[in-house]
Design an enzyme around this catalytic site. Structure first.
Site, PDB file in Angstrom:
ATOM      1  N   ASP A  67      10.650 -29.500  10.375  1.00 32.32           N
ATOM      2  CA  ASP A  67       9.577 -29.089   9.469  1.00 32.32           C
ATOM      3  C   ASP A  67       8.386 -28.534  10.238  1.00 32.32           C
ATOM      4  OD1 ASP A  67       8.950 -31.533  10.588  1.00 32.32           O
ATOM      5  OD2 ASP A  67       8.884 -32.633   8.702  1.00 32.32           O
ATOM      6  N   ASP A 135       6.300 -43.448   2.237  1.00 34.80           N
ATOM      7  CA  ASP A 135       6.723 -43.260   0.839  1.00 34.80           C
ATOM      8  C   ASP A 135       8.205 -42.883   0.733  1.00 34.80           C
ATOM      9  OD1 ASP A 135       6.684 -40.697   1.849  1.00 34.80           O
ATOM     10  OD2 ASP A 135       5.279 -39.887   0.375  1.00 34.80           O
ATOM     11  N   HIS A 137       9.750 -40.501   2.489  1.00 33.34           N
ATOM     12  CA  HIS A 137      10.118 -39.105   2.748  1.00 33.34           C
ATOM     13  C   HIS A 137      10.856 -38.957   4.075  1.00 33.34           C
ATOM     14  CE1 HIS A 137       5.995 -38.630   4.778  1.00 33.34           C
ATOM     15  NE2 HIS A 137       6.796 -38.063   5.656  1.00 33.34           N
ATOM     16  N   GLU A 142       9.115 -34.830   0.074  1.00 30.88           N
ATOM     17  CA  GLU A 142       8.341 -35.876  -0.596  1.00 30.88           C
ATOM     18  C   GLU A 142       9.122 -36.433  -1.787  1.00 30.88           C
ATOM     19  OE1 GLU A 142       5.981 -37.037   0.892  1.00 30.88           O
ATOM     20  OE2 GLU A 142       4.349 -35.673   1.406  1.00 30.88           O
TER      21      GLU A 142
HETATM   22  C1  GLP Z   1       5.835 -36.914   9.156  1.00 30.55           C
HETATM   23  C2  GLP Z   1       7.061 -36.115   9.550  1.00 30.55           C
HETATM   24  C3  GLP Z   1       8.323 -36.910   9.345  1.00 30.55           C
HETATM   25  C4  GLP Z   1       8.172 -38.296   9.942  1.00 30.55           C
HETATM   26  C5  GLP Z   1       7.051 -39.013   9.255  1.00 30.55           C
HETATM   27  C6  GLP Z   1       6.856 -40.431   9.773  1.00 30.55           C
HETATM   28  O1  GLP Z   1       5.502 -36.786   7.834  1.00 30.55           O
HETATM   29  N1  GLP Z   1       7.168 -34.878   8.847  1.00 30.55           N
HETATM   30  O2  GLP Z   1       9.413 -36.226   9.951  1.00 30.55           O
HETATM   31  O3  GLP Z   1       9.358 -39.011   9.811  1.00 30.55           O
HETATM   32  O4  GLP Z   1       5.862 -38.287   9.484  1.00 30.55           O
HETATM   33  O5  GLP Z   1       6.041 -40.406  10.921  1.00 30.55           O
HETATM   34  P1  GLP Z   1       5.914 -41.588  11.939  1.00 30.55           P
HETATM   35  O6  GLP Z   1       7.175 -41.623  12.699  1.00 30.55           O
HETATM   36  O7  GLP Z   1       4.749 -41.201  12.800  1.00 30.55           O
HETATM   37  O8  GLP Z   1       5.655 -42.812  11.158  1.00 30.55           O
END
Ligand code: GLP
Length: 259
Positions: A67, A135, A137, A142
């Protein structure tokens, strides 16, 4: 689905890295799907160490990402292309040009999404690392995202923008729009490796692994995939009702069973 529960984030990184190393060992021109966020950082640290120690080489491999923010300058340090280069790709022996990421700067973003999606289909992702949002995702899909979605533009929820505000000067600086691989796109990777640590991930992990399949928790899409490894620490495993079974299964994993 294999669920591996370990003591801490370093062990998560060790196991996830061993899967990537085994994939590249078996197939030197493998396509590795990378994820941003803090969750895969221990995996990247391990892999960087393994490259330095000569235990693995990404010279013949390719990397793709999940992404990207829309609206940040290409030079912005929090653009996911720059993040993944800084934290991982520039520290291994992947050849320049072998990292492909969604292009948010094209005049026609919808076309750029379609082009990236079809490029992923052509390449074929061998192993895809995933984190999970609080959440539920995955990538930037989302809650409410179609379980069959393809790479497209999404609007971030307030929760995700708040979660990600720590990387920016203020909440106002967090972009509202992103390009993300869809859940259908991600599902085409041959092996999904989802990593999560900390108490904040306990609820989304339980929902993803044991909850009903629903677009309201996009990570539940992993239940439809034939080859998934979920690697979590004790805190992120806290709400799993079958934790004892997962521990038992992993402790007695037959040597012939692949990673
Ligand atoms: C972002 C990314 C996701 C990731 C999520 C969780 O939104 N787009 O790919 O999994 O954050 O992040 P973290 O690993 O820092 O908790």
């Amino acid at each position: 689905m294999e669920v591996v529960i370990v003591d801490d984030d370093e062990q998560i990184g060790e196991i996830a890295a061993s899967i990537v190393i085994a994939t590249v060992g078996r197939k030197p021109d493998a396509v590795i799907g990378l994820a941003t966020g803090s969750s895969p950082l221990s995996t990247y640290r391990r892999l960087i160490g393994a490259v330095a120690a000569g235990e693995v080489s990404f010279e013949g491999a390719r990397a793709v990402t999940l992404d990207e923010y829309v609206g940040l300058k290409a030079t912005h340090p929090e653009s996911y292309r720059n993040v993944i280069r800084r934290e991982f790709v520039d520290q291994i022996d992947l050849r320049p040009g072998r990292l492909e990421t969604p292009d948010p700067h094209s005049g026609d973003v919808a076309q750029a999404c379609a082009d990236y999606d079809s490029r992923l289909g052509t390449l074929g992702v061998d192993v895809q690392l995933l984190g999970i949002g609080t959440d539920g995702h995955v990538a930037f899909n989302e809650p409410g995202s179609s379980l069959a979605s393809r790479t497209r533009i999404k609007t971030l929820t307030e929760q995700t923008r708040v979660d990600n505000a720590r990387f920016f000067d203020s909440l106002d600086d967090v972009p509202r729009h992103v390009i993300t691989q869809g859940l259908g796109t991600i599902s085409e990777a041959r092996h999904l490796v989802l990593v999560a640590s900390g108490a904040g991930k306990a609820a989304p992990i339980a929902a993803a692994v044991e909850g009903p399949l629903t677009a309201s928790c996009p990570a539940t899409i992993i239940q439809m995939h034939p080859h998934v490894t979920v690697i979590v620490d004790e805190a992120a495993a806290a709400d799993l009702s079958r934790a004892d079974y997962y521990r038992e299964t992993y402790a007695h994993k037959p040597a012939w069973q692949p990673l």
